[in-house]
Write a protein that holds these residues in place. Structure first.
Motif, PDB file in Angstrom:
ATOM      1  N   VAL A   1      16.572   8.108   1.659  1.00  0.00           N
ATOM      2  CA  VAL A   1      16.856   6.802   1.053  1.00  0.00           C
ATOM      3  C   VAL A   1      15.854   5.783   1.582  1.00  0.00           C
ATOM      4  O   VAL A   1      15.586   5.734   2.779  1.00  0.00           O
ATOM      5  CB  VAL A   1      18.296   6.330   1.351  1.00  0.00           C
ATOM      6  CG1 VAL A   1      19.274   7.060   0.482  1.00  0.00           C
ATOM      7  CG2 VAL A   1      18.655   6.532   2.814  1.00  0.00           C
ATOM      8  N   GLY A   2      15.286   5.018   0.672  1.00  0.00           N
ATOM      9  CA  GLY A   2      14.355   3.975   1.070  1.00  0.00           C
ATOM     10  C   GLY A   2      12.925   4.443   1.261  1.00  0.00           C
ATOM     11  O   GLY A   2      12.060   3.662   1.643  1.00  0.00           O
ATOM     12  N   SER A   3      12.639   5.710   0.984  1.00  0.00           N
ATOM     13  CA  SER A   3      11.295   6.223   1.232  1.00  0.00           C
ATOM     14  C   SER A   3      10.330   5.838   0.112  1.00  0.00           C
ATOM     15  O   SER A   3       9.128   6.042   0.232  1.00  0.00           O
ATOM     16  CB  SER A   3      11.324   7.741   1.412  1.00  0.00           C
ATOM     17  OG  SER A   3      11.787   8.358   0.235  1.00  0.00           O
ATOM     18  N   GLY A   4      10.853   5.279  -0.969  1.00  0.00           N
ATOM     19  CA  GLY A   4       9.962   4.813  -2.029  1.00  0.00           C
ATOM     20  C   GLY A   4       9.678   5.838  -3.105  1.00  0.00           C
ATOM     21  O   GLY A   4       8.526   6.116  -3.437  1.00  0.00           O
TER      22      GLY A   4
ATOM     23  N   PRO B   1       5.829   1.415   6.127  1.00  0.00           N
ATOM     24  CA  PRO B   1       5.696   0.816   7.456  1.00  0.00           C
ATOM     25  C   PRO B   1       6.551  -0.442   7.615  1.00  0.00           C
ATOM     26  O   PRO B   1       6.945  -1.068   6.631  1.00  0.00           O
ATOM     27  CB  PRO B   1       4.207   0.461   7.520  1.00  0.00           C
ATOM     28  CG  PRO B   1       3.733   0.416   6.115  1.00  0.00           C
ATOM     29  CD  PRO B   1       4.592   1.365   5.345  1.00  0.00           C
TER      30      PRO B   1
ATOM     31  N   PRO C   1      16.239  -5.810  -0.757  1.00  0.00           N
ATOM     32  CA  PRO C   1      15.689  -5.807   0.606  1.00  0.00           C
ATOM     33  C   PRO C   1      16.246  -6.892   1.524  1.00  0.00           C
ATOM     34  O   PRO C   1      16.245  -6.716   2.742  1.00  0.00           O
ATOM     35  CB  PRO C   1      14.183  -5.996   0.370  1.00  0.00           C
ATOM     36  CG  PRO C   1      13.941  -5.478  -1.002  1.00  0.00           C
ATOM     37  CD  PRO C   1      15.184  -5.798  -1.774  1.00  0.00           C
TER      38      PRO C   1
ATOM     39  N   ARG D   1       0.847  -1.190   0.000  1.00  0.00           N
ATOM     40  CA  ARG D   1       0.000   0.000   0.000  1.00  0.00           C
ATOM     41  C   ARG D   1       0.877   1.233   0.000  1.00  0.00           C
ATOM     42  O   ARG D   1       1.845   1.296   0.749  1.00  0.00           O
ATOM     43  CB  ARG D   1      -0.832   0.005   1.277  1.00  0.00           C
ATOM     44  CG  ARG D   1      -2.307  -0.319   1.054  1.00  0.00           C
ATOM     45  CD  ARG D   1      -3.047  -0.020   2.324  1.00  0.00           C
ATOM     46  NE  ARG D   1      -2.883   1.430   2.614  1.00  0.00           N
ATOM     47  CZ  ARG D   1      -3.815   2.164   3.164  1.00  0.00           C
ATOM     48  NH1 ARG D   1      -4.934   1.626   3.528  1.00  0.00           N
ATOM     49  NH2 ARG D   1      -3.616   3.452   3.380  1.00  0.00           N
ATOM     50  N   LEU D   2       0.519   2.213  -0.784  1.00  0.00           N
ATOM     51  CA  LEU D   2       1.313   3.444  -0.783  1.00  0.00           C
ATOM     52  C   LEU D   2       1.165   4.141   0.560  1.00  0.00           C
ATOM     53  O   LEU D   2       0.106   4.084   1.184  1.00  0.00           O
ATOM     54  CB  LEU D   2       0.817   4.378  -1.893  1.00  0.00           C
ATOM     55  CG  LEU D   2       1.008   3.855  -3.312  1.00  0.00           C
ATOM     56  CD1 LEU D   2       0.302   4.757  -4.306  1.00  0.00           C
ATOM     57  CD2 LEU D   2       2.499   3.772  -3.642  1.00  0.00           C
TER      58      LEU D   2
ATOM     59  N   GLN E   1       3.501   9.221  -0.015  1.00  0.00           N
ATOM     60  CA  GLN E   1       3.593   8.887  -1.437  1.00  0.00           C
ATOM     61  C   GLN E   1       2.329   9.337  -2.175  1.00  0.00           C
ATOM     62  O   GLN E   1       2.408   9.930  -3.258  1.00  0.00           O
ATOM     63  CB  GLN E   1       3.806   7.373  -1.617  1.00  0.00           C
ATOM     64  CG  GLN E   1       5.232   6.929  -1.307  1.00  0.00           C
ATOM     65  CD  GLN E   1       5.365   5.408  -1.257  1.00  0.00           C
ATOM     66  OE1 GLN E   1       4.468   4.715  -0.768  1.00  0.00           O
ATOM     67  NE2 GLN E   1       6.476   4.891  -1.744  1.00  0.00           N
TER      68      GLN E   1
ATOM     69  N   ARG F   1      16.004  -2.049   4.184  1.00  0.00           N
ATOM     70  CA  ARG F   1      14.939  -1.943   3.185  1.00  0.00           C
ATOM     71  C   ARG F   1      13.930  -3.074   3.321  1.00  0.00           C
ATOM     72  O   ARG F   1      12.938  -3.105   2.625  1.00  0.00           O
ATOM     73  CB  ARG F   1      15.551  -1.961   1.790  1.00  0.00           C
ATOM     74  CG  ARG F   1      16.451  -0.776   1.621  1.00  0.00           C
ATOM     75  CD  ARG F   1      17.057  -0.662   0.250  1.00  0.00           C
ATOM     76  NE  ARG F   1      17.319   0.737   0.052  1.00  0.00           N
ATOM     77  CZ  ARG F   1      16.736   1.495  -0.860  1.00  0.00           C
ATOM     78  NH1 ARG F   1      15.894   0.984  -1.701  1.00  0.00           N
ATOM     79  NH2 ARG F   1      17.017   2.771  -0.922  1.00  0.00           N
TER      80      ARG F   1
HETATM   81  P1  ADP Z   1      14.268   5.322  -2.758  1.00  0.00           P
HETATM   82  O1  ADP Z   1      13.370   6.410  -2.302  1.00  0.00           O
HETATM   83  O2  ADP Z   1      15.499   5.198  -1.939  1.00  0.00           O
HETATM   84  O3  ADP Z   1      14.541   5.384  -4.234  1.00  0.00           O
HETATM   85  P2  ADP Z   1      12.941   2.888  -3.483  1.00  0.00           P
HETATM   86  O4  ADP Z   1      12.006   3.481  -4.448  1.00  0.00           O
HETATM   87  O5  ADP Z   1      14.092   2.115  -4.007  1.00  0.00           O
HETATM   88  O6  ADP Z   1      13.461   3.981  -2.458  1.00  0.00           O
HETATM   89  O7  ADP Z   1      12.094   2.007  -2.465  1.00  0.00           O
HETATM   90  C1  ADP Z   1      12.694   1.262  -1.427  1.00  0.00           C
HETATM   91  C2  ADP Z   1      11.985  -0.048  -1.234  1.00  0.00           C
HETATM   92  O8  ADP Z   1      10.734   0.137  -0.615  1.00  0.00           O
HETATM   93  C3  ADP Z   1      11.719  -0.779  -2.532  1.00  0.00           C
HETATM   94  O9  ADP Z   1      11.959  -2.151  -2.344  1.00  0.00           O
HETATM   95  C4  ADP Z   1      10.253  -0.492  -2.774  1.00  0.00           C
HETATM   96  O10 ADP Z   1       9.651  -1.476  -3.576  1.00  0.00           O
HETATM   97  C5  ADP Z   1       9.697  -0.475  -1.381  1.00  0.00           C
HETATM   98  N1  ADP Z   1       8.496   0.337  -1.194  1.00  0.00           N
HETATM   99  C6  ADP Z   1       8.209   1.513  -1.796  1.00  0.00           C
HETATM  100  N2  ADP Z   1       7.038   2.007  -1.343  1.00  0.00           N
HETATM  101  C7  ADP Z   1       6.586   1.130  -0.420  1.00  0.00           C
HETATM  102  C8  ADP Z   1       5.420   1.084   0.410  1.00  0.00           C
HETATM  103  N3  ADP Z   1       4.492   2.041   0.381  1.00  0.00           N
HETATM  104  N4  ADP Z   1       5.304   0.029   1.242  1.00  0.00           N
HETATM  105  C9  ADP Z   1       6.234  -0.931   1.280  1.00  0.00           C
HETATM  106  N5  ADP Z   1       7.338  -0.954   0.532  1.00  0.00           N
HETATM  107  C10 ADP Z   1       7.526   0.068  -0.317  1.00  0.00           C
END
Ligand code: ADP
Ligand code: MG
Length: 691
Positions: free
Chosen positions: A293-296, A452, A558, A263-264, A268, A585
């Motif tokens: 970093v890792g925020s999606g 989360p 991850p 879920r976003l 996001q 991650r």
């Molecule tokens: P960054 O912002 O560092 O580019 P990424 O886009 O690589 O981060 O996302 C980090 C990880 O978190 C990825 O494995 C991604 O698929 C996962 N991810 C992104 N959004 C969510 C979310 N809402 N819930 C769970 N996992 C997520």
């Protein structure tokens, strides 16, 4: 003179003296009289006064006159010229560790001299070492003597002369209308400039060097105003540009959302909305998406891409490294291809045939989303209808590259008619004040929440003498089915040494950990090999990935939960934060081990402490800014561009606010003044600010 000489094939004889000076001046950015005028002193020397010897105190720089009452060459503790100067009030020792016979002569007993230097405590009372000496009784200057920033081989004397000449011919007319000057109680430009180059002796020295004097206030205001005017001009120019409107077509976006395995987050969702509204406008979006970093951020990019594609446009996503571009390609293709989107891939290392195919698909419009590296902005790449350009890790790209991407828009009859919308993504958070002041015309969105179920990475500082323990924890982590990164020491000075270090580190680890599956990845490997190694790591066939900083940005595996950084003291703060972001991650507790070699320098100690104390990217950025200052922080130092020479956005907040206020007045009521002001202050720096 022969024709070949005249065309510059060889330097004509007899003229280099001036051109050498000119070259040195140009190195300081001094070309036109108007450049010289705003080349302002760093500090001043007070040669306007003589003081009695009795009033000297250690630490002060002073000028005195007196008679030489003793002069001799001493041999203990080493050969030196020693003299004693006397005035009505007392005596002062003078010393030279190297000296010429002419100096010895100048210092003969009975001569009356003027000396200037720093006073220290010597063996037998106050002394000056290597003071400046001239004959006593000469005229004293009326103004303080300016000391300018200079460059190798350019003396203060020649610089002063050049600046004084320029001051006579340069246009010093005021670019601020009377109204604005009155409102903020600013000195006239000419007065401020003359005062700063030649301050009268009675001016407060502290106000001058600490830049609190009204003359400095005027200069700082001017500089800040120029910057704000330039931003406003860029913003207005962008609103005049045309872009294709890319409204969302529900189906593709809905299906994308439904297909995601997670879920976003609210953050996001919010930034997806912000970007979505921008894309509906008929002028180009220029948005920075910040998220730790890792925020999606990647999935946000996918939504932006899907919206643009659903509206019938092509999308380009550019990443700074092949590894990252490949990872994005896989991820985006896995999300979008099942929904019928055609995703292509273009990097410098494709085979000729694949490359030709990719280019054809881009040109025909068949490729709806193109993921790649810098190769995307090469001249030969022609898009059919590029509506949205996305840059990941935008701070890794130069201004020029960003501009080039925006020139890939749609042309009609050879004229660029539609500019693509641009989304810049970055994990290096820019503190708000900095973003406002420096980043041209850029709207900012922030993902301020992590998905989360993540627990913060645990950071450990370990001296490299405890390497065995670290090796033990690698084995333990792998036994639990998880994976680890080992980042090799950074050798910035030499690529060859860096490569060697990586190879050595790998060999040592293979020997020390014979039961583990260990692979090596570094920047000099062929693209295909890199891909293979990354794939093996992603698929879990590799336990420990030994890497150089090629994995610094974006890499997302991850299951990797342990990061070891060797010689962490050699890395910058932003870099360490990025590296640490490769773990944490997944849901497992992740650990980052910063191995360091003692003794640590003060700055390295502060960096490592910051890493230990916080995992918050904004806090890290704030400390990084403190440690490095804004120029280096923003990565503009390399480009040779200084952002602000005189004002400081941290301490001159009042002026920043006033300059921001004045922008509207200048643009609306005094456009001529505004233009003249920009010409004086910005010159060739405008492009930089626009990006
Ligand atoms: P960054 O912002 O560092 O580019 P990424 O886009 O690589 O981060 O996302 C980090 C990880 O978190 C990825 O494995 C991604 O698929 C996962 N991810 C992104 N959004 C969510 C979310 N809402 N819930 C769970 N996992 C997520
Ligand atoms: Mg990323």
């Amino acid at each position: 003179m022969s024709a070949s000489r005249a065309t510059g094939a060889r330097l004509p004889l007899g003229q280099p003296a001036t051109s050498l000076l000119q070259r040195k001046l140009e190195r300081l950015g001094l070309r036109d009289p108007s450049d010289f005028v705003v080349h302002l002193p760093l500090r001043y020397e007070d040669e306007t006064r003589l003081v009695p010897i009795l009033s000297l105190a250690p630490g002060m720089t002073a000028q005195v006159e007196g008679e030489v009452v003793r002069s001799e060459v001493q041999y203990r503790p080493r050969r030196q010229l020693h003299a004693v100067l006397q005035d009505d009030s007392g005596q002062l020792a003078l010393r030279w560790l190297n000296f010429y016979p002419s100096q010895q002569k100048q210092l003969s007993e009975g001569n009356r001299l003027r000396v200037r230097g720093e006073v220290r405590n010597g063996f037998g009372g106050h002394e000056m070492v290597h003071p400046k000496v001239s004959r006593a009784g000469g005229d004293l200057p009326q103004a303080l003597t300016p000391v300018y920033p200079t460059t190798d081989g350019l003396t203060q004397a020649s610089l002063r002369k050049a600046i004084d000449q320029a001051l006579q011919t340069a246009d010093l007319s005021d670019t601020l209308p009377e109204e604005v000057r009155q409102q903020y109680q600013l000195l006239p430009f000419a007065q401020a400039i003359r005062m700063l180059h030649h301050p009268p002796a009675q001016v407060s020295y502290a106000e001058l060097v600490e830049r609190g004097h009204p003359a400095w206030e005027r200069i700082k205001f001017d500089e800040l105003l120029a910057q704000q005017l330039s931003l406003a001009a860029a913003r207005a120019a962008r609103r005049r540009q045309k872009a294709r409107e890319l409204p969302p077509n529900g189906v593709l976006l809905k299906r994308l959302r439904a297909s995601l395995p997670f879920r976003l987050t609210d953050a996001q969702e919010r930034v997806i909305q912000e970007i979505s509204s921008d894309l509906c406008r008929n002028f180009p979006m220029h948005r920075l998406l910040q998220g730790d970093v890792g925020s999606g951020k990647t999935v946000v990019a996918a939504f932006a891409a899907a919206q643009a594609i659903s509206a019938g446009s092509q999308v380009a996503l550019m990443a700074p490294t092949e590894i990252l571009a490949e990872q994005h390609f896989r991820k985006l293709a896995s999300w979008l291809q099942p929904l019928g989107v055609n995703v292509a891939w273009l990097t410098g290392s494709l085979s000729v045939k694949s490359r030709r195919q990719a280019m054809a698909a881009i040109e025909s419009g068949e490729a709806q989303l193109v993921v790649g590296t810098q190769a995307l902005i090469q001249d030969k790449v022609a898009f059919d209808n590029l509506g949205l350009a996305i840059l990941d890790e935008q701070h890794r790209f130069g201004v020029g590259q960003r501009l080039q991407l925006s020139r890939k828009g749609e042309a009609h009859e050879g004229v660029l008619a539609l500019i693509p919308h641009q989304l810049n993504m970055s994990a290096t958070p820019i503190p708000r004040t900095l973003a406002m002041t420096f980043f041209a015309d850029l709207d900012v969105s922030a993902i301020d929440e992590l998905p989360p179920g993540r627990s913060p990475v645990l950071t450990k500082l370990i001296a490299d003498t405890r390497r065995d323990e670290v090796l033990g924890s690698v084995t333990a982590e792998v036994r639990q089915g998880r994976q680890a990164y080992w980042v090799c020491p950074l050798v910035e000075e030499s690529e060859v040494l860096q490569l060697q270090t990586a190879v050595d580190t790998h060999a040592r680890l293979v020997q020390a950990l014979p039961d583990l599956r260990i692979a090596l990845i570094h920047g000099k490997m062929a693209a295909a090999d890199k891909q293979q190694v990354m794939q093996g790591f992603r698929d879990g066939h590799v336990d420990l990935l030994v890497a150089t900083t090629v994995i610094e940005v974006g890499v997302d595996v991850p299951n990797a939960s342990l990061m070891i950084i060797e010689h962490a003291e050699r890395f910058g703060l932003a870099q360490l934060h990025q590296l640490r972001g490769r773990v944490g991650r997944g849901s497992a507790q992740s650990i980052c081990v910063l191995m360091y070699q003692a003794p640590l320098s003060a700055i390295a100690r502060q960096r490592l402490r910051a890493m230990y104390e916080t995992t918050d990217g904004f806090e890290i950025a704030r400390r990084d800014l403190d440690l490095r200052g804004p120029g280096e922080f923003l990565g503009v130092r390399q480009s040779g561009q200084e952002l602000l020479r005189f004002a400081s956005i941290e301490t001159d907040t009042r002026l920043v606010v006033q300059a921001q206020e004045a922008v509207a007045v200048m643009r609306d009521c005094f456009p001529e003044h505004a233009r003249a002001h920009l010409r004086r202050w910005m010159r060739d720096r405008q492009d930089f600010l626009r990006s």
